[in-house]
Design a protein around this motif. Sequence first.
Motif, short mmCIF file in Angstrom:
data_model
loop_
_atom_site.label_atom_id
_atom_site.label_comp_id
_atom_site.label_asym_id
_atom_site.label_seq_id
_atom_site.Cartn_x
_atom_site.Cartn_y
_atom_site.Cartn_z
N ASN A 46 -55.97 -103.86 16.89
CA ASN A 46 -55.36 -105.15 16.59
C ASN A 46 -55.07 -105.99 17.96
OD1 ASN A 46 -55.43 -104.69 14.01
ND2 ASN A 46 -53.12 -103.71 13.75
N SER A 98 -52.87 -104.45 9.87
CA SER A 98 -54.22 -105.30 10.61
C SER A 98 -53.55 -106.52 10.90
CB SER A 98 -55.31 -105.29 9.54
OG SER A 98 -56.22 -105.81 10.25
N GLN A 99 -53.96 -106.97 12.05
CA GLN A 99 -53.56 -108.31 12.64
C GLN A 99 -54.49 -108.88 13.17
OE1 GLN A 99 -50.14 -107.37 15.29
NE2 GLN A 99 -50.66 -109.46 16.42
N ARG A 153 -58.27 -107.69 18.99
CA ARG A 153 -58.83 -108.79 18.12
C ARG A 153 -58.05 -109.90 18.17
NH1 ARG A 153 -58.79 -106.60 12.19
NH2 ARG A 153 -60.32 -108.09 11.55
N LEU A 208 -60.27 -111.48 6.26
CA LEU A 208 -60.25 -111.49 7.56
C LEU A 208 -59.90 -110.32 8.39
CD1 LEU A 208 -59.47 -115.03 8.35
CD2 LEU A 208 -61.68 -114.18 8.85
N CYS A 209 -58.67 -109.96 7.83
CA CYS A 209 -58.08 -108.81 8.67
C CYS A 209 -58.59 -107.56 8.37
CB CYS A 209 -56.48 -108.76 8.03
SG CYS A 209 -55.23 -109.72 9.03
N TYR A 210 -59.11 -107.27 7.13
CA TYR A 210 -59.73 -105.89 6.96
C TYR A 210 -61.34 -105.99 7.11
CZ TYR A 210 -55.12 -104.21 6.13
OH TYR A 210 -53.99 -104.15 6.47
N GLU A 211 -61.79 -107.07 7.49
CA GLU A 211 -63.37 -107.36 7.77
C GLU A 211 -64.10 -107.26 6.53
OE1 GLU A 211 -64.04 -105.99 12.35
OE2 GLU A 211 -62.53 -104.98 11.17
N ILE A 212 -63.64 -107.98 5.50
CA ILE A 212 -64.43 -107.73 4.18
C ILE A 212 -65.40 -108.89 4.32
CG2 ILE A 212 -64.57 -107.98 1.65
CD1 ILE A 212 -61.39 -107.06 1.74
N PHE A 259 -56.58 -111.78 4.16
CA PHE A 259 -56.85 -110.30 3.81
C PHE A 259 -58.19 -109.96 4.10
CE2 PHE A 259 -57.65 -106.60 1.03
CZ PHE A 259 -56.61 -105.91 1.15
N VAL A 263 -62.58 -101.23 1.33
CA VAL A 263 -61.96 -102.25 2.33
C VAL A 263 -61.62 -101.24 3.51
CG1 VAL A 263 -59.91 -103.50 3.13
CG2 VAL A 263 -60.94 -103.65 0.68
#
Lengths: 393, 112
Positions: free
Chosen positions: B90, A314-315, B93, A341-345, A339, B15
């Motif tokens: 990715n 994820s980026q 985004r 932000l990347c995995y949308e938590i 982390f 997650v």
Amino acid sequence: MDYREGAEQKTPLKKVWMGMIPIELQLAAADAIELLASAVLPEPFQTFYMLAPRVGYLPFISSKIRERWLDPMLALSGPRIPNEQSIKEADMWFEYKNQALKWHYPVGLLYDLLVGDVHRGDGELPWSLTLHVRKLPTAKIIAQPSTTLMRDMFMAVIKEADFIRNGSTKRVMDLTKSDQMQFLDGLETHSYEKYFSIHSIIVPPTPTQSSFAADHRALALSASPPPSLSAGSSKPRGTQQPKAIPVRFYMQTSGTQDDGGSKDGGSAAAGTANAAGNGGSGSATTSTAATNSSAGGGMLGAAKQADITQYIVSQVPIPLYRDEGSGSSADMTTVADAFKLCYEITDQSNDAFVGNCVCISHGVCVPWESPIAWLAENFFYADCFLHLVVISI
Amino acid sequence: MSEVVTASLATAEAVAAAAASTQPKKVVVRFRSIGNAPILKKSVYKISSAQRFQALIVFLRKELSYKATEPLFVYVNSAFSPAPDETVYNLVRCFGLENQLTINYATTPAWG
């Protein structure tokens, strides 16, 4: 390596750049039979050892391996096919536990992704790899792993990073031809001076750098959490501040992801992206069918053995501060924030992963509370990205 | 990532599940030709965000009826060529605008 006392010698930046992995190479048995006239490898050539820079790429070590190992081996034993005197680097690929290594990933990243126990400081050393010179598995990795294509792909990633950082690729595009050559030579020959003289043009030092300077020593490659930045260290809002930091997370999961490799199978010829155009000859590579046989073996150990397809990559562009208007050190984006932000938590209270997972970069456990800004100054790979591997403990 | 990935990480299972559910299934891709590359009849497509960039190149080649040996250079945002194994999600985004990704293509190298 030089161990003299000196401020520069000790920076994490240089330690990261100098990081090496000892590699032990065996030639794939089937390939050896096809390649050599004799049935067994001649005596001094059974195994080859070398040090590979963590920030480097496999195609750049291929030429060394060919010159120092394969060519002399071939000369001594004689080739099976009379007119095959040399091996093409674009045919060389590396395998670790039944997995073809993605040669466009940095070597250190591949090691951190695939070797177990890295986070305990107990990773496999030397790293035992199998070298192949036949049947490049183009369904799994990009075709034609030549130095030329690696250089092209590297420049593309640098532009991608520049775009995330500055919103355009102007800094990279403005490099002169000779600067670009020096930059790539620095990467290929692992020359710190050559590489960083150009790197500083693409990524100019930011105001944050000076404020972190004091922490360098304390943080240098230790697993201790970074000392919280004192309130007095609020820094001037410089104009050089990047918009965002290029970060790529690799999160390990137990399931096997539906990787593009299998889904897009059969698209091998097009898989080289622009390579077909650049390659000149552009000849389609040999059949890929043979590689499928190893797939079964890879699945067997999937529960324990790290598999490249287990990772969710994820980026997103990571801002330096949680709140854009803020400039205070208390608001600096941490690895944990990145982390999320990347995995949308979106659940801000969901921090359980901090205790259950570790984040590895360059073989070192990076504390979750490390400011991304500090990592961006010190822990980037040669491609200017932060590559962060997240695994459960 | 179309199916929910069961994660070994105690919390990462949440997650991964969350990531899979919040991902837009489709993204809008806008193809623009550069130089003398042929123009597509239809230039805007919706494609699955779980696809790799490679799939996008394959698709484009098919639409243009280009053979694998014919040169085609594909860029994002008139700026750079991503690696074929990067996911479209990715890329959107990082480089998309409002869930829309601009792809430029040429028959000769356009941006280095």
